[in-house]
Design an enzyme around this catalytic site. Sequence first.
Site, PDB file in Angstrom:
ATOM      1  N   ASP A 196     -87.722 -50.222  10.251  1.00  0.00           N
ATOM      2  CA  ASP A 196     -89.175 -50.204  10.058  1.00  0.00           C
ATOM      3  C   ASP A 196     -89.953 -51.037  11.056  1.00  0.00           C
ATOM      4  OD1 ASP A 196     -88.357 -52.741   9.057  1.00  0.00           O
ATOM      5  OD2 ASP A 196     -90.206 -52.853   7.887  1.00  0.00           O
ATOM      6  N   ASP A 207     -81.465 -51.065   8.243  1.00  0.00           N
ATOM      7  CA  ASP A 207     -81.974 -52.425   8.393  1.00  0.00           C
ATOM      8  C   ASP A 207     -82.254 -52.931   6.977  1.00  0.00           C
ATOM      9  OD1 ASP A 207     -83.211 -54.729   9.668  1.00  0.00           O
ATOM     10  OD2 ASP A 207     -85.106 -53.854   8.997  1.00  0.00           O
ATOM     11  N   ASP A 228     -86.549 -52.702  15.705  1.00  0.00           N
ATOM     12  CA  ASP A 228     -85.613 -51.608  15.419  1.00  0.00           C
ATOM     13  C   ASP A 228     -85.742 -50.455  16.411  1.00  0.00           C
ATOM     14  OD1 ASP A 228     -84.437 -52.785  13.140  1.00  0.00           O
ATOM     15  OD2 ASP A 228     -86.130 -52.155  11.898  1.00  0.00           O
TER      16      ASP A 228
END
Length: 631
Positions: free
Chosen positions: A507, A311, A511
């Site tokens: 994080d 990400d 996600d």
Amino acid sequence: MTWFVAAVRRYPIVAITVVVGLVGLGLAATGNGAVAQWVISAFALIVAAMQAWSMVRRLMRGQFGLDVLAVIAIVSTVIVGEYWASLIIVLMISGGEALEDYAAGRAERDLRSLFDRAPVRAHRYTASGGIEDVPVDEVAVGDRLLLRPSEIVPVDAVLEGREASLDESSLTGEGMPVDKVRGDQLWSGSVNGSGAVDIRATTLASASQYQLIVKLVAEASASKAPMVRLADRYSIPFTIIALVIGAIAWAISGDPVRFAEVLVVATPCPLLLAAPIAFMAGMSRSSKSGVVVKGASALEQLAAARTVAFDKTGTLTNGVPEVVALYPEPGFGPDFGPDELLGVVASAEQYSSHVLAAALRQAATDRGIALREASRAGEVATHGVEATIDGREIIVGKPSFVADRATGVQRRTLASGEAAVYVALDGRFAGTVVLRDEMREEAPATLERLRRSGIRHVILLTGDVEQTARPIAERLGIDDVHAECLPQDKVELVRSARPRPVIMVGDGVNDAPVLAVADVGIALGARGSTAASESADVVILVDDVSRVADAVEIGHRTVHIALQSIWLGIAISVALMLTAAFGWLPAIVGAALQEVVDLITILNALRALLPGRTVALRKTTMRRPVGDAVV
């Protein structure tokens, strides 16, 4: 003396074996050798029967181990009259199990220390101003607590005292004290310095940081790696090889003793159990780096991984915008420089809840710029702030918002990924502040280490637009970029990614789904019981993306040592079997040597506790461009 009694109680078979051996020596010394043989043989056959029953139970569970070799070796040595060798085999089996238990305990020491240090009581202020000691589970959110010198923070809290210095090494692995000021977050499990301070609880004990770590460690220590089951498979060919070598030696020599001598050195019962010791040591090693690996299987997947997906926001970037350039308008004179511009903007942004406002205030604080109070202030949602400070009218916000209220607004051309805040004073354009979500300093080196560790494909997944994501990807040498991704898009991209296994690093709560579907999900900077940490296989407790590379390297080293321990023990045992087949290794000597082999393999497995180097596969150099703006 206490430790001796405890050891006898914990390992009774070892103690009984030693006693039987001493009794046998006494009988032999007094001319009662036949009685000694009977006593030792009977004891050895009892132990063989116990091992046989254990073997049957393992077979009923579909597991085949080396118990069969141990049983055959004991029985054969008793039959051929090598009863002292049978006793040594019994000592080897029971002693090897004791060594394994001790070694596993050594590997788990760092993990167990988390449980031992768990806070149990807190000092809570009463309504009358007194202090009462209460169980940590009774602390409620908002309770005011006293934290005495060198005490563990009982629950997540904020500091109410002016300042404090805390040791967060049990949470982050960093040994340096961390200075805190009023309002800063304190994490459960960190240790207070030399001064007593007041704190206010922000989280219940059950959801605090330290309790999260304890929960994750419990999951990790209870797991069994596929590598351990894979190691069990070596027992079948190893058993066949041992029986074939023994049978050939017996057939050629015509002496059944030769068969017994071969099997004596083919009974490395703790040999293949060195693998779980290596994995437990690897998990213990990772915990020292602030990385909690939930399952031993995750270490094997980390070592085998060939693709990693990141990400962007908060993972490869800092997750918060930073001021990268200040452009004061020259028309305001030489006294109106970058610091003056930033002071005006940050003072007005005190009255805004926008994400950029926090970054502007932080930039002013970092430069030591004092913020001034406004006599009037108001925020226009999604557009900007209007404020009156020291008698001056200040407008801060989007260019169109400022242009409607001031003259001379000059739009600035921005690089990809940048955002600008426009400023006006008393109806005149005063300048521009440029912000950017900066790439983490450790990100380039982290990707370089991952590529050296065997990662062949790197993917960037983000919900940001392409023009924001692409510059970050280019600086890191990432070609595969997927922008404007929804959570379900990330899930599909990770499922279809090749080559496998695939690591996903994220994080945020958004996600959690993709972390769950990845072969290895890594939650970065997890604080508290978040959805991301619950879904992930690996939880990094500090906000440092380089720990991803640490985790992969520890996985490589752990698997390497586990396999090395397996093959080392097998190789030495086969060499000893061949030596015994030629009649060069008496049964009693072979039994003693096999104990040494087991000890060597267990000690080798414990090397996973220590730091080591990862073999470089290839080197990638990445450069980070430097902007031309002066901050």
